[in-house]
Design a protein around this motif. Structure first.
Motif: not given
Length: 120
Positions: A65-74
């Motif tokens: 989940x954190x990786x998914x959110x990090x890619x969205x933020x990027x």
């Protein structure tokens, strides 16, 4: 006297049998408790392993989940970039030369003022 001796012997025998039964029951209770005590650590070990597995799955899910959110933020452009893009497209209107005409002047008015002027 015979009767009294027999009565005493019978009472003694009964007492011994009851004592033997109590001892047998106590041994059985003790053995059952020992067996349960041996089973408890095994059950606890199994539960601990199950909890460790659950924790590992939860950790992996959280990382995902954190990786998914990090890619969205990027992928979200910075605000400065967005403003710069908008300013690049913005072309201000040229300033009028000379005095402004009355029709170029716009005054904000409250709607009810128009009604009062019409009634007056």
């Amino acid at each position: 006297l015979d009767r009294a001796e027999r009565f005493n012997e019978e009472a003694l025998d009964n007492a011994k049998r009851e004592a033997d039964a109590m001892i047998a029951e106590a041994r059985m209770i003790k053995e059952r408790a020992q067996l349960e005590a041996k089973q408890v650590p095994a059950a606890l070990r199994e539960e601990i392993e199950a909890l460790k597995d659950s924790r590992s799955r939860l950790r992996a899910d959280l990382i995902s989940v954190l990786d998914t959110h990090a890619s969205l933020v990027e992928n979200i452009p910075a605000a400065e970039t967005k403003i710069e893009e908008q300013l690049a497209d913005f072309e201000p209107e040229p300033e009028p030369i000379g005095e402004p005409l009355d029709e170029d002047i716009k005054v904000d008015r409250e709607p009810w003022l128009d009604n009062e002027e019409v009634q007056a």
